[in-house]
Motif scaffolding. Structure first.
Motif, short mmCIF file in Angstrom:
data_model
loop_
_atom_site.label_atom_id
_atom_site.label_comp_id
_atom_site.label_asym_id
_atom_site.label_seq_id
_atom_site.Cartn_x
_atom_site.Cartn_y
_atom_site.Cartn_z
N GLY A 118 -5.23 6.36 -4.90
CA GLY A 118 -6.11 5.55 -5.47
C GLY A 118 -5.35 4.87 -6.61
O GLY A 118 -5.92 4.06 -7.46
N ARG A 119 -4.19 5.05 -6.88
CA ARG A 119 -3.21 4.42 -7.75
C ARG A 119 -2.80 2.82 -7.60
O ARG A 119 -2.51 2.15 -8.34
CB ARG A 119 -2.08 5.41 -7.94
N LEU A 120 -2.86 2.78 -6.49
CA LEU A 120 -2.25 1.45 -5.86
C LEU A 120 -3.38 1.05 -4.88
O LEU A 120 -3.67 1.73 -4.07
CB LEU A 120 -0.97 1.28 -5.45
N VAL A 121 -3.62 -0.43 -4.56
CA VAL A 121 -4.27 -1.06 -3.54
C VAL A 121 -3.37 -2.04 -2.79
O VAL A 121 -2.53 -2.84 -3.37
CB VAL A 121 -5.58 -1.87 -4.08
N ALA A 122 -3.33 -1.64 -1.55
CA ALA A 122 -2.43 -2.61 -0.55
C ALA A 122 -3.25 -3.95 -0.32
O ALA A 122 -4.65 -4.05 -0.05
CB ALA A 122 -2.39 -2.00 0.75
N LEU A 123 -2.73 -5.11 -0.64
CA LEU A 123 -3.23 -6.31 -0.41
C LEU A 123 -3.12 -6.97 1.15
O LEU A 123 -2.23 -7.59 1.21
CB LEU A 123 -2.98 -7.43 -1.52
N GLU A 124 -3.67 -6.08 1.95
CA GLU A 124 -3.43 -6.27 3.40
C GLU A 124 -3.58 -7.62 3.98
O GLU A 124 -2.97 -8.08 5.01
CB GLU A 124 -4.03 -5.26 3.94
#
Length: 292
Positions: A251-257
């Motif tokens: 949960g430290r990064l979010v992938a902008l898929e």
């Protein structure tokens, strides 16, 4: 004089020819320059022929040296082939393989595979160099190099694809909460980029929808530092998926898929003129089969 001494002299002579000098041959073989010079002088004395024209600034083969080099190269190739043949019967890799690779993917992805391979082949000797500098394979005596992206010197190299890294855009939840989640390529221009490189004013991230220039807040020349800066909420960055996956999971990064996945080709390369002995092919096959 033992056969080992004779072969050592031949190997040093061939290394001096391939690297263009005693100092470079010494660096390749981890010896002193004087040890190389003395060994070649003893070789010349033993065969009764001068192999090099020596000046203070250059080293060039004599006519006899050129003929001797051709024969020595064939002798060493035959020894490699004989060793390969014996190793094949035992189904093992024997001998030294020198490999250079980029630091981060080398430590995180490639080295663990090679450590496991070394366990399977106890007589395989690995010399691994981790550097983001593109080494001269012939001058520095490497058997293989792992390279990412375009190959600028591909005319002088043979190569084998090792697949491709998957690259995507990432940002911290805190950054997206503060600045909003960009929904299309045009919206990226209103965000801060954390870019890989040595400095500039904007970066062109090529996505499926085309290139867009994003204002750069930070330029960093280390991928782990890019990930850490993104985790700190300083902007959006592009990372290999294997480097970001743990941070996404935690949960430290979010992938902008929704911006899609880019790829960066990875290749193993080696000098055009060089035949691969079994020990090198074993390493190459292992990486091609198991890296991704």
């Amino acid at each position: 004089m033992t056969s080992t001494d004779r072969l050592a002299g031949i190997e040093l002579f061939v290394a001096a020819v391939e690297t263009g000098g005693f100092s470079a041959a010494a660096a390749r073989l981890h010896l002193s320059r004087s040890a190389v010079a003395k060994a070649i002088a003893r070789l010349e004395e033993r065969i009764g022929t001068r192999l090099f024209h020596r000046t203070t600034r250059s080293l060039a083969l004599t006519e006899a040296g050129e003929a001797f080099h051709q024969r020595c190269t064939r002798i060493l190739a035959e020894l490699d082939a004989a060793q390969d043949e014996l190793a094949q019967h035992r189904d093992e890799a024997v001998g030294r393989v020198r490999l250079t690779m980029p630091v981060l993917i080398g430590r995180r992805r490639i080295a663990p595979l090679l450590f496991a391979l070394a366990q399977q082949h106890p007589r395989l000797q690995l010399q691994l160099a981790f550097s983001d500098r593109r080494a001269d394979l012939v001058e520095e005596g490497f058997d293989l190099a792992i390279r990412s992206g375009p190959l600028s010197d591909s005319h002088a190299l043979k190569m084998r694809s090792l697949g491709a890294e998957r690259l995507a855009l990432y940002a911290a939840p805190s950054y997206l909460a503060r600045r909003g989640t960009p929904r299309d390529v045009a919206a990226l221009v209103d965000h801060d980029a954390i870019a890989y490189g040595r400095g500039g004013t904007s970066i062109a991230w090529v996505q499926d929808a085309g290139p867009v220039s994003v204002p750069v807040r930070l330029w960093l020349d280390d991928l782990e530092a890019l990930r850490d800066a993104a985790q700190a909420g300083l902007g959006i960055t592009r990372l290999p998926s294997w480097l970001a996956e743990e941070a996404v999971r935690d949960g430290r990064l979010v992938a902008l898929e929704h911006f899609g996945i880019a790829t960066s080709e990875l290749h193993a390369v080696w000098p055009q003129a060089r035949q691969l002995p079994r020990r090198v092919r074993v390493v190459l096959d292992e990486l091609a089969q198991r890296l991704w």
